[in-house]
Design an enzyme around this catalytic site. Structure first.
Site, PDB file in Angstrom:
ATOM      1  N   GLU A 137       5.119  -2.930  -4.783  1.00  0.00           N
ATOM      2  CA  GLU A 137       4.125  -3.943  -4.448  1.00  0.00           C
ATOM      3  C   GLU A 137       4.681  -4.986  -3.486  1.00  0.00           C
ATOM      4  O   GLU A 137       3.995  -5.426  -2.545  1.00  0.00           O
ATOM      5  CB  GLU A 137       3.610  -4.637  -5.725  1.00  0.00           C
ATOM      6  CG  GLU A 137       2.871  -3.727  -6.687  1.00  0.00           C
ATOM      7  CD  GLU A 137       1.499  -3.310  -6.178  1.00  0.00           C
ATOM      8  OE1 GLU A 137       1.090  -3.745  -5.079  1.00  0.00           O
ATOM      9  OE2 GLU A 137       0.820  -2.542  -6.881  1.00  0.00           O
TER      10      GLU A 137
ATOM     11  N   ARG B  52       3.144  -5.279   0.407  1.00  0.00           N
ATOM     12  CA  ARG B  52       2.377  -6.502   0.662  1.00  0.00           C
ATOM     13  C   ARG B  52       3.174  -7.532   1.458  1.00  0.00           C
ATOM     14  O   ARG B  52       2.688  -8.045   2.465  1.00  0.00           O
ATOM     15  CB  ARG B  52       1.901  -7.119  -0.661  1.00  0.00           C
ATOM     16  CG  ARG B  52       1.015  -6.197  -1.479  1.00  0.00           C
ATOM     17  CD  ARG B  52       0.429  -6.919  -2.679  1.00  0.00           C
ATOM     18  NE  ARG B  52      -0.085  -5.969  -3.669  1.00  0.00           N
ATOM     19  CZ  ARG B  52      -1.186  -6.132  -4.392  1.00  0.00           C
ATOM     20  NH1 ARG B  52      -1.915  -7.212  -4.211  1.00  0.00           N
ATOM     21  NH2 ARG B  52      -1.566  -5.231  -5.276  1.00  0.00           N
TER      22      ARG B  52
ATOM     23  N   ASP C 131      -1.529   8.803  -5.271  1.00  0.00           N
ATOM     24  CA  ASP C 131      -2.258   8.721  -4.014  1.00  0.00           C
ATOM     25  C   ASP C 131      -1.406   8.612  -2.746  1.00  0.00           C
ATOM     26  O   ASP C 131      -1.438   9.482  -1.876  1.00  0.00           O
ATOM     27  CB  ASP C 131      -3.264   7.567  -4.061  1.00  0.00           C
ATOM     28  CG  ASP C 131      -2.653   6.254  -4.563  1.00  0.00           C
ATOM     29  OD1 ASP C 131      -1.437   6.213  -4.844  1.00  0.00           O
ATOM     30  OD2 ASP C 131      -3.408   5.267  -4.688  1.00  0.00           O
TER      31      ASP C 131
ATOM     32  N   GLU D  84     -10.349   1.192  -0.209  1.00  0.00           N
ATOM     33  CA  GLU D  84     -10.108   2.580   0.211  1.00  0.00           C
ATOM     34  C   GLU D  84     -11.295   3.210   0.952  1.00  0.00           C
ATOM     35  O   GLU D  84     -11.111   3.932   1.939  1.00  0.00           O
ATOM     36  CB  GLU D  84      -9.724   3.442  -0.993  1.00  0.00           C
ATOM     37  CG  GLU D  84      -8.338   3.160  -1.538  1.00  0.00           C
ATOM     38  CD  GLU D  84      -8.281   1.905  -2.386  1.00  0.00           C
ATOM     39  OE1 GLU D  84      -7.177   1.350  -2.564  1.00  0.00           O
ATOM     40  OE2 GLU D  84      -9.348   1.455  -2.881  1.00  0.00           O
TER      41      GLU D  84
ATOM     42  N   THR E 182       0.093   1.289   3.453  1.00  0.00           N
ATOM     43  CA  THR E 182      -0.907   1.468   2.402  1.00  0.00           C
ATOM     44  C   THR E 182      -1.527   0.153   1.964  1.00  0.00           C
ATOM     45  O   THR E 182      -2.436   0.140   1.140  1.00  0.00           O
ATOM     46  CB  THR E 182      -0.286   2.216   1.200  1.00  0.00           C
ATOM     47  OG1 THR E 182      -1.329   2.782   0.410  1.00  0.00           O
ATOM     48  CG2 THR E 182       0.583   1.288   0.369  1.00  0.00           C
TER      49      THR E 182
END
Length: 619
Positions: free
Chosen positions: A211, A215, A351, A517, A604
């Protein structure tokens, strides 16, 4: 005339309009006199010839010499009649200048297509401005009530640290503000990063490696590139973003170097520079394999290979592990380096493994990492063979799960997270160029075209997951009535939807977290196919966000249940709403030269990372 024929042809656009122009008395007489019939009758004798010549001379004399100045007018408008370069006088009769005047020019006429295109462009520009206003509203809520915290709680008007306390929303939102040209937001976010982030990196405790990388590191690197490319940058010097990215990455590298295998530990303690595994000892496959775009680019910028070396070890190790036709379980052990369990899915924990195979290959195409493309191709074949099904009764294409592996039963469960896949498939098919160009240059194989068709079918399903609910917003998870599975009484609430009997939404799955998404895939598919339906679908989703999630005091909220009206709200605005959802919507309505897919890959978390080319490497 055919019903499809236009009321005019192209010949009409270039016609000689002299026959519609007002003609002088002389022109009327001369035209009449010189018709074929008159010529035959009047020119047959010498008298006729003489009279004709006399008439012409007389008319010429009258025009050249007979004038009756209208003094009452010219006394007041002499500036027009005697203007420099215009020596004619205004006459009551027919003047030479009027006689020799040029025919009036027709105003330019836009074709129906040109006029329509201008109107359409203006329409989408207006929608883009609406997205920008939504971003400003979301940022204002965060700035007023939660500045410096990771996330805003818009209903209670306060901030909360759920991602390690590094001010995640500030960094996640910064490059979105840069793309939108919001200088005030760029200045506010950039100033906070310059003043506060270095101290937080040094003193904060436990953070999640994945994360924090996608980010914060990703957001800082993207902001560095965008600000470095913009000489009118309103924030701090671009080097501020790069220095913070490097400082944070140096501490996060502990997650790699502390592990006994190539698979990193999931958690890092920043102020201690230590790392450890999650309580169950496992790492998510997607988390361990979704770090490479960021660290490759950081090594490129700093000239220090250590970041890329550690991150790429993970994918090189993944290449050696046994797979089920390219499909992998969702857990992996950093202690043994082996997969744990047999659960296969493209939703949570699985994913972005598939996403980064193709994206890292695109980023590193000059490095000849062909094994990544090979792994991607094999995985897509496995998805099509084992996970793709059609719903009943109306045949929506969806991607399910294999909870017990390739030899176990099939579950018709599809997370909203899986809606990244249409965009990834489209990107993998054309490598970011438009379908039209790829077809023209004969670049698409049959398999590419098949994958592009699957991408479009899945995008429709993802949109219908929104359209089937009462709010027009998708649930976190949906099930599909299909062969071997049927459940009634759990529909989305929109009884007018064609797919009301195809999609099942269980009570525990009815929440919406403002996820990106679907709009991510709509953006990519619009760029590649140039089909405006993806813009229309995106606008429908945006309007639903505006109607049901906007908080008047500032910010946007998650929802508890998308199937009921009015929906119950959750007191949370995720960082990715500003960093991803609104960014993709804004880009969906923008020109294709804004962050082009041939020059950038999005990590992502929707942070655009430049593709590394030979020209870049020379620099």
């Amino acid at each position: 005339m055919s019903s499809k024929t236009l009321p005019y042809s192209m010949k009409d656009v270039q016609y000689d309009n002299a026959k519609f122009r007002r003609r002088s008395l002389f022109q009327v007489i001369s035209h009449t006199f010189f018709t074929k019939k008159m010529k035959r009758e009047c020119m047959a004798c010498s008298t006729g010839k003489f009279l004709a010549l006399l008439m012409i001379c007389g008319l010429t004399y009258l025009m050249l010499t007979h004038a009756s100045p209208i003094h009452s007018i010219t006394n007041h408008v002499s500036s027009f009649g005697t203007h420099k370069g215009n020596n004619s006088i205004i006459y009551g009769g027919i003047g030479v200048r009027r006689f020799w005047r040029k025919p009036p020019r027709l105003p330019p006429r836009l074709s129906p297509d040109e006029s329509n295109n201008k109107s359409i462009a203006s329409e989408w520009t207006s929608k883009q401005e609406s997205v920008k206003k939504a971003f400003i509203h979301a940022w204002s809520g965060y700035k007023n009530y939660a500045m410096g915290y990771d996330e805003l709680m818009p209903l209670s008007k306060r901030g909360v640290d759920g991602l390690g306390g590094l001010g995640a929303t500030v960094v996640d939102a910064l490059d979105t503000a840069m793309i939108m040209g919001l200088d005030d937001v760029v200045s506010e976010a950039g100033s906070w990063i310059e003043k506060h982030l270095p101290e937080r990196i040094s003193h904060k405790g436990q953070v999640n490696l994945f994360e924090t990388t996608i980010r914060v590191v990703g957001g800082l690197l993207s902001s560095y590139h965008l600000s470095n490319s913009n000489p009118t940058n309103k924030g701090p010097k671009p080097s501020v973003y790069l220095e913070n990215a490097k400082n944070l990455a140096d501490r996060l590298l502990t997650g790699f170097t502390s592990s006994p295998t190539a698979i990193p530990f999931s958690d890092v303690v920043l102020h201690e520079r230590t790392a450890h595994a999650a309580p169950d000892g496992l790492s998510s496959t997607s988390e361990a394999t979704t770090l490479q775009l960021e660290y490759n680019y950081l090594s490129f910028l700093t000239g220090d290979p250590k970041y890329s070396v550690e991150a790429m070890k993970v994918l090189e190790h993944m290449k050696t592990l046994p797979k089920s036709e390219g499909l992998v379980p969702i857990y992996i052990s950093p202690t043994s380096g082996e997969f744990s369990g047999s659960n296969i899915r493209l939703g949570s924990r699985g994913d972005s493994y598939y996403e980064y195979l193709i994206k890292v290959w695109l980023q590193q195409r000059q490095s000849n990492r062909t094994y990544l493309h090979d792994m991607y191709v094999e995985a897509v074949k496995g998805v099509k063979r084992h996970l793709v099904r059609k719903s009943k009764p109306n045949g929506l294409v969806f991607v399910g799960e294999l909870p017990d592996g390739i030899d176990g039963g099939f579950s018709p469960k599809m997370d909203h997270l899986v809606c990244f896949l249409p965009g990834t498939l489209a990107l993998g098919a054309t490598n970011g160029i438009t379908k039209a160009k790829a077809m023209e240059e004969n670049l698409l194989t049959f398999e590419d075209l098949e994958n592009l068709k699957l991408a479009e079918d899945l995008a429709k399903t993802c949109f219908e997951m929104y359209a089937v609910t009462s709010t027009g917003l998708a649930p976190e998870i949906a099930y599909f009535n299909s062969e071997g599975y049927s459940e009634n009484g759990l529909d989305g609430g929109n009884k007018t939807s064609e797919y009301i009997h195809d999609i099942v939404i269980k009570h525990a799955d009815r929440h919406n977290l403002l996820r990106p998404e679907t709009v991510e895939s709509l953006f990519i598919l619009y760029r590649i196919t140039e089909d405006s339906k993806y813009r229309e679908w995106g606008w429908s989703i945006f309007e639903a966000f505006q109607k049901y999630t906007k908080v008047e005091s500032g910010g946007y909220s998650s929802l508890d249940d998308v199937t009921v009206l009015p929906p119950r709200r959750r007191d949370k605005m995720e960082t990715f709403f500003l960093g991803e959802t609104l960014k993709y919507l804004y880009l969906l309505f923008s020109d294709s030269n804004v962050i082009p897919l041939t020059e950038f890959v999005f990590n992502t978390e929707a942070h655009p990372i430049p593709i590394i080319t030979k020209d870049h490497q020379k620099e």
